[in-house]
Write a protein that holds these residues in place. Structure first.
Motif, short mmCIF file in Angstrom:
data_model
loop_
_atom_site.label_atom_id
_atom_site.label_comp_id
_atom_site.label_asym_id
_atom_site.label_seq_id
_atom_site.Cartn_x
_atom_site.Cartn_y
_atom_site.Cartn_z
N UNK A 88 28.80 28.25 -25.27
CA UNK A 88 28.57 26.95 -25.89
C UNK A 88 29.53 26.70 -27.06
N UNK A 89 30.19 27.72 -27.54
CA UNK A 89 31.22 27.52 -28.56
C UNK A 89 32.45 26.83 -27.97
N UNK A 90 32.62 26.94 -26.64
CA UNK A 90 33.77 26.35 -25.96
C UNK A 90 33.43 25.02 -25.29
N UNK A 91 32.26 24.93 -24.69
CA UNK A 91 31.84 23.70 -24.00
C UNK A 91 30.40 23.39 -24.38
N UNK A 92 30.12 22.10 -24.55
CA UNK A 92 28.78 21.70 -25.01
C UNK A 92 27.83 21.38 -23.87
N UNK A 93 28.38 21.05 -22.69
CA UNK A 93 27.53 20.60 -21.60
C UNK A 93 28.23 20.82 -20.27
N UNK A 94 27.50 20.56 -19.20
CA UNK A 94 28.09 20.66 -17.87
C UNK A 94 29.21 19.64 -17.71
N UNK A 95 29.03 18.43 -18.25
CA UNK A 95 30.08 17.42 -18.15
C UNK A 95 31.35 17.90 -18.85
N UNK A 96 31.20 18.47 -20.04
CA UNK A 96 32.37 19.02 -20.75
C UNK A 96 33.08 20.06 -19.89
#
Length: 211
Positions: free
Chosen positions: A40-48
């Motif tokens: 989660x430090x790299x991407x916040x969500x599935x869409x991200x």
């Protein structure tokens, strides 16, 4: 430390193996052997995550030499959009919303830029150039998704195509065509022919007429 390349590679592996619908941040973390909190430090969500993978893919596409003629440049750039989308039809479902260009990196937007530039060089206003791009994108996205779903039908994922249920007394022309002929026509690659007709119509509609 997990790198962006490792994240993209693992995400693509999941997509190719299980389908994009099955891609989740937690599932990707497990694939990478790290905790979800770390990811989660790299991407916040599935869409991200999906946009990250898509940008990486589009950024690797080689930019071809484009024609100087504005109309032909629009067609060449639109064809590049089509070919990129056809190779990854799942990605089309991610970006079938207005404003999707705001999700993409600059390296992925050259095709959009060239369509806009070609339209403006032809004599269109910036607003009309956006209208032309959107019309081309709708046509392209629809063509890619229909062909992808047709391929799934042929693979047995969806039911077989048939027009046997058509009542000839109520729909005589559909009944006369028949399922086999319809399917044969549908298999033809008519994207470029349709694209040229669409672009010609749009340019005629949006450019000033001589007095």
């Amino acid at each position: 430390m997990t790198s962006r390349t490792q994240i993209v590679t693992a995400a693509r592996r999941i997509i190719e193996r299980d389908g994009w619908e099955k891609l989740t941040v937690r599932g990707l973390a497990a694939e990478l052997g790290i905790g979800a909190t770390t990811l989660y430090h790299h991407v916040r969500s599935k869409e991200d995550l999906l946009v990250l993978v898509l940008n990486h893919y589009l950024g690797q596409i080689e930019r071809p030499a484009l024609p100087g003629d504005p109309r032909e440049r629009i067609i060449a750039a639109a064809t590049a959009v089509h070919d990129a989308a056809a190779a990854w039809p799942w990605a089309v479902e991610i970006v079938t919303t207005d404003g999707f260009v705001g999700l993409l990196d600059e390296s992925a937007l050259w095709m959009v830029e060239e369509i806009l530039a070609g339209a403006e060089d032809y004599g269109c206003t910036p607003a009309d150039a956006v209208y032309i791009f959107r019309s081309i994108w709708y046509y392209t996205a629809g063509e890619v998704l229909v062909r992808a779903n047709t391929a799934r039908r042929r693979a047995g994922v969806l039911g077989p195509f048939s027009l046997d249920h058509i009542d000839a007394s109520r729909l005589p022309r559909l009944a006369a065509v028949g399922g086999e002929e319809w399917a044969a026509v549908a298999q033809r690659d008519t994207y470029e022919t349709g694209l040229r007709a669409l672009v010609d119509g749009l340019l005629t509609q949006t450019t000033p007429k001589p007095d």
